[in-house]
Design an enzyme around this catalytic site. Structure first.
Site, PDB file in Angstrom:
ATOM      1  N   TYR A 264     -11.514 -17.157  -5.630  1.00  0.00           N
ATOM      2  CA  TYR A 264     -11.193 -17.301  -4.198  1.00  0.00           C
ATOM      3  C   TYR A 264      -9.754 -17.757  -4.053  1.00  0.00           C
ATOM      4  O   TYR A 264      -9.360 -18.764  -4.627  1.00  0.00           O
ATOM      5  CB  TYR A 264     -12.109 -18.341  -3.542  1.00  0.00           C
ATOM      6  CG  TYR A 264     -13.009 -17.703  -2.503  1.00  0.00           C
ATOM      7  CD1 TYR A 264     -12.454 -17.111  -1.375  1.00  0.00           C
ATOM      8  CD2 TYR A 264     -14.388 -17.670  -2.662  1.00  0.00           C
ATOM      9  CE1 TYR A 264     -13.271 -16.493  -0.429  1.00  0.00           C
ATOM     10  CE2 TYR A 264     -15.196 -17.057  -1.727  1.00  0.00           C
ATOM     11  CZ  TYR A 264     -14.631 -16.469  -0.603  1.00  0.00           C
ATOM     12  OH  TYR A 264     -15.432 -15.858   0.321  1.00  0.00           O
TER      13      TYR A 264
ATOM     14  N   GLU B 299      -7.821 -17.793  -0.781  1.00  0.00           N
ATOM     15  CA  GLU B 299      -7.379 -17.753   0.619  1.00  0.00           C
ATOM     16  C   GLU B 299      -6.017 -18.409   0.754  1.00  0.00           C
ATOM     17  O   GLU B 299      -5.779 -19.490   0.218  1.00  0.00           O
ATOM     18  CB  GLU B 299      -8.403 -18.444   1.518  1.00  0.00           C
ATOM     19  CG  GLU B 299      -9.627 -17.565   1.736  1.00  0.00           C
ATOM     20  CD  GLU B 299     -10.763 -18.307   2.410  1.00  0.00           C
ATOM     21  OE1 GLU B 299     -10.864 -19.524   2.230  1.00  0.00           O
ATOM     22  OE2 GLU B 299     -11.550 -17.644   3.113  1.00  0.00           O
TER      23      GLU B 299
ATOM     24  N   ASP C 123       3.115   4.401   9.559  1.00  0.00           N
ATOM     25  CA  ASP C 123       1.903   4.333   8.745  1.00  0.00           C
ATOM     26  C   ASP C 123       2.044   5.416   7.676  1.00  0.00           C
ATOM     27  O   ASP C 123       1.796   6.590   7.931  1.00  0.00           O
ATOM     28  CB  ASP C 123       0.668   4.574   9.620  1.00  0.00           C
ATOM     29  CG  ASP C 123      -0.627   4.583   8.801  1.00  0.00           C
ATOM     30  OD1 ASP C 123      -0.547   4.543   7.560  1.00  0.00           O
ATOM     31  OD2 ASP C 123      -1.706   4.636   9.415  1.00  0.00           O
TER      32      ASP C 123
ATOM     33  N   THR D 290      -1.888   2.652   2.600  1.00  0.00           N
ATOM     34  CA  THR D 290      -2.934   2.453   1.604  1.00  0.00           C
ATOM     35  C   THR D 290      -2.232   2.387   0.248  1.00  0.00           C
ATOM     36  O   THR D 290      -1.064   2.744   0.133  1.00  0.00           O
ATOM     37  CB  THR D 290      -3.914   3.641   1.557  1.00  0.00           C
ATOM     38  OG1 THR D 290      -3.172   4.814   1.182  1.00  0.00           O
ATOM     39  CG2 THR D 290      -4.588   3.882   2.892  1.00  0.00           C
TER      40      THR D 290
ATOM     41  N   LYS E 145      -3.725   6.453  -2.354  1.00  0.00           N
ATOM     42  CA  LYS E 145      -3.523   7.888  -2.135  1.00  0.00           C
ATOM     43  C   LYS E 145      -2.404   8.358  -3.072  1.00  0.00           C
ATOM     44  O   LYS E 145      -2.575   8.265  -4.278  1.00  0.00           O
ATOM     45  CB  LYS E 145      -3.285   8.153  -0.656  1.00  0.00           C
ATOM     46  CG  LYS E 145      -4.517   7.737   0.190  1.00  0.00           C
ATOM     47  CD  LYS E 145      -4.382   7.994   1.671  1.00  0.00           C
ATOM     48  CE  LYS E 145      -5.611   7.498   2.414  1.00  0.00           C
ATOM     49  NZ  LYS E 145      -5.486   7.626   3.870  1.00  0.00           N
TER      50      LYS E 145
ATOM     51  N   ARG F 232      -8.127   1.241  -4.540  1.00  0.00           N
ATOM     52  CA  ARG F 232      -8.343   1.289  -3.092  1.00  0.00           C
ATOM     53  C   ARG F 232      -7.839  -0.009  -2.481  1.00  0.00           C
ATOM     54  O   ARG F 232      -8.168  -1.096  -2.938  1.00  0.00           O
ATOM     55  CB  ARG F 232      -9.832   1.416  -2.767  1.00  0.00           C
ATOM     56  CG  ARG F 232     -10.552   2.523  -3.475  1.00  0.00           C
ATOM     57  CD  ARG F 232     -11.791   2.932  -2.738  1.00  0.00           C
ATOM     58  NE  ARG F 232     -11.396   3.714  -1.586  1.00  0.00           N
ATOM     59  CZ  ARG F 232     -10.960   4.973  -1.669  1.00  0.00           C
ATOM     60  NH1 ARG F 232     -10.877   5.588  -2.813  1.00  0.00           N
ATOM     61  NH2 ARG F 232     -10.597   5.615  -0.573  1.00  0.00           N
TER      62      ARG F 232
END
Ligand SMILES: *Cc1c(COP(=O)(O)O)cnc(C)c1O
Length: 424
Positions: A56, A58, A203, A230, A233, A239
């Site tokens: 974790y 954060e 984008d 992303t 791609k 991903r």
């Protein structure tokens, strides 16, 4: 099957193991032409499957809400620094879980609810996350559109864009697409945005790898404020998503807050590790050659489609993808084409074309691209051959004998170009 891969899954979970074997076989034995897909390196998959999934984290490097961050801080910092270098960015946030998450965080960082975004019309190549009526953000922000002036050249109607901008006073002018095959005039976007006091956001989810490889324009060179993308791609990473800021520290702070705690909880550290590895690969000189080959292969396919009299939207391609009006030119619907090409081992997707007269479930077009086949090492000769196979298959859609022969050609091509494990 790679040696000893998935050994533990094999031993403890036969049911799940069968799906892994199946997917690996599918990826190995078919030609992938979905322009948003790619094959990642073994190194990226190692990072993505690593112990970082246990942690974790954060917050951001140096400012976390949990202890034990020595190596996560080092790793995320490596990812950030590599991303900045790749895109000539002042700031990078590598935590967005995907392209959609990156866009939502970007909208909230730059706007108040009710504010307006001016983006590419969805039927002219824009993306769902640019305010499609079925998405949640469409309830929060107001989306207005620009279009192509001529769908057969792909030229954007910049006069209309300016008129709509002056009328609606958007906070963001959004350049970016998932089904469009031309370069955009980024300088024009910046000029209009200055006139109306809007931020410019690109984008680049589809073309990030082409920008990183230096074979298409980088919106930051024309003064764009922000890029969202992303990482899976053309950039050939795991991903995930990412937000880049050209130079404004204020914007970077707002984006960091919008990603966490605004939108997400704990970042997917294993995925960020995969991004870091992929960015390292993209910084390697071989990636420039890869990116250039993607474009050459797409051009080679364009030549065949044009020679065979198939109408291409935008009149052709300057990037990695093509959109063909197969219904108009070959009398086969997009759905039929997707299905029959799948039968011979070629994967792509049906797609609406600009000013579509059919339905979304069975449109007139197909969309296909070269990032994944180029990763396999295929060059112009193979791209030409594939385009010829595609057209022959669509023409022979009900001819079982012909389709069997075409499938054999696809299988032979796949055997000659195995999916590689190592890129650098
Ligand atoms: C793919 C894509 C996205 C969404 O990315 P996900 O990772 O699927 O959420 C956003 N914008 C554009 C332009 C895309 O092509």
């Amino acid at each position: 099957m790679y040696m000893n891969e998935y050994q533990f899954i094999k031993d403890q979970d036969a049911e799940l193991y069968a799906t892994l074997v199946g997917e690996e076989e599918r990826e190995r034995t078919g030609v992938e032409l979905i322009p948003s897909e790619n094959y990642v390196s073994k190194a990226v998959r190692e990072a993505n499957g690593s112990v970082f999934t246990n942690k974790y984290s954060e917050g951001y490097p140096g400012k976390r809400y949990y202890g034990g961050q020595k190596y996560t801080d080092q790793m995320e910092t490596i990812a950030i620094e590599r991303a900045k270098k790749l895109f000539n960015a002042g700031f990078a946030n590598v935590q967005p879980l995907g392209g959609a998450a990156a866009n939502v965080a970007m909208y909230f960082a730059l706007m108040e609810s009710g504010d307006t975004v001016l983006g590419m019309d969805l039927s002219h190549g824009g993306h769902l996350t640019h305010g499609h009526p079925t998405t949640a953000i469409n309830k929060v922000f107001n989306f207005v559109r620009y279009k192509m002036k001529d769908v057969d050249t792909g030229e954007i109607d910049y006069e209309e864009l300016r008129r709509v901008a002056l009328e609606h006073k958007p906070k963001i002018i959004l350049a970016g697409f998932s089904a469009y095959s031309r370069e955009l005039d980024y300088a024009k976007f910046v000029e209009i945005a200055k006139e109306v006091g809007a931020y410019t956001v690109a984008d680049v989810a589809h073309i990030a790898g082409l920008i990183a490889g230096g074979v298409v324009k980088n919106p930051f060179d024309y003064g764009f404020d922000v890029m969202t993308t992303t990482t899976h791609k053309t950039l050939r990473g795991p991903r995930g998503g990412m937000i880049l800021v050209r130079e404004s520290e204020d914007l970077a702070k707002r984006i960091n807050k919008a990603v966490f705690p605004g939108m997400q909880g704990g970042p997917h550290m294993h995925s960020i590790a995969g991004k870091a590895v992929a960015f390292g690969e993209a910084l390697h000189p071989s990636f420039k050659i890869y990116a250039a080959q993607i474009l050459k292969n797409a051009k080679a396919m364009e030549v065949v489609f044009k020679k065979e009299g198939v109408r291409l939207l935008c009149g052709g391609t300057e990037n990695h993808l093509l959109l063909a009006d197969v219904f108009g030119s070959l009398g086969i619907t997009g759905q039929e084409a997707e299905t029959v090409l799948d039968e011979v081992g070629i994967t792509l997707n049906k797609n609406m074309i600009a000013d579509e007269t059919r339905t979304a479930m069975d449109p007139s077009g197909i969309r296909f691209g070269t990032p994944a086949m180029t990763t396999r090492g295929m060059k112009e000769g193979e791209a030409t051959k594939l385009a010829e196979i595609m057209i022959a298959t669509m023409r022979a859609k009900d001819d079982v004998v012909k389709k069997a022969a075409l499938k054999a050609e696809v299988v032979a091509l796949c055997e000659a170009f195995p999916v590689p494990e190592r890129f650098v």
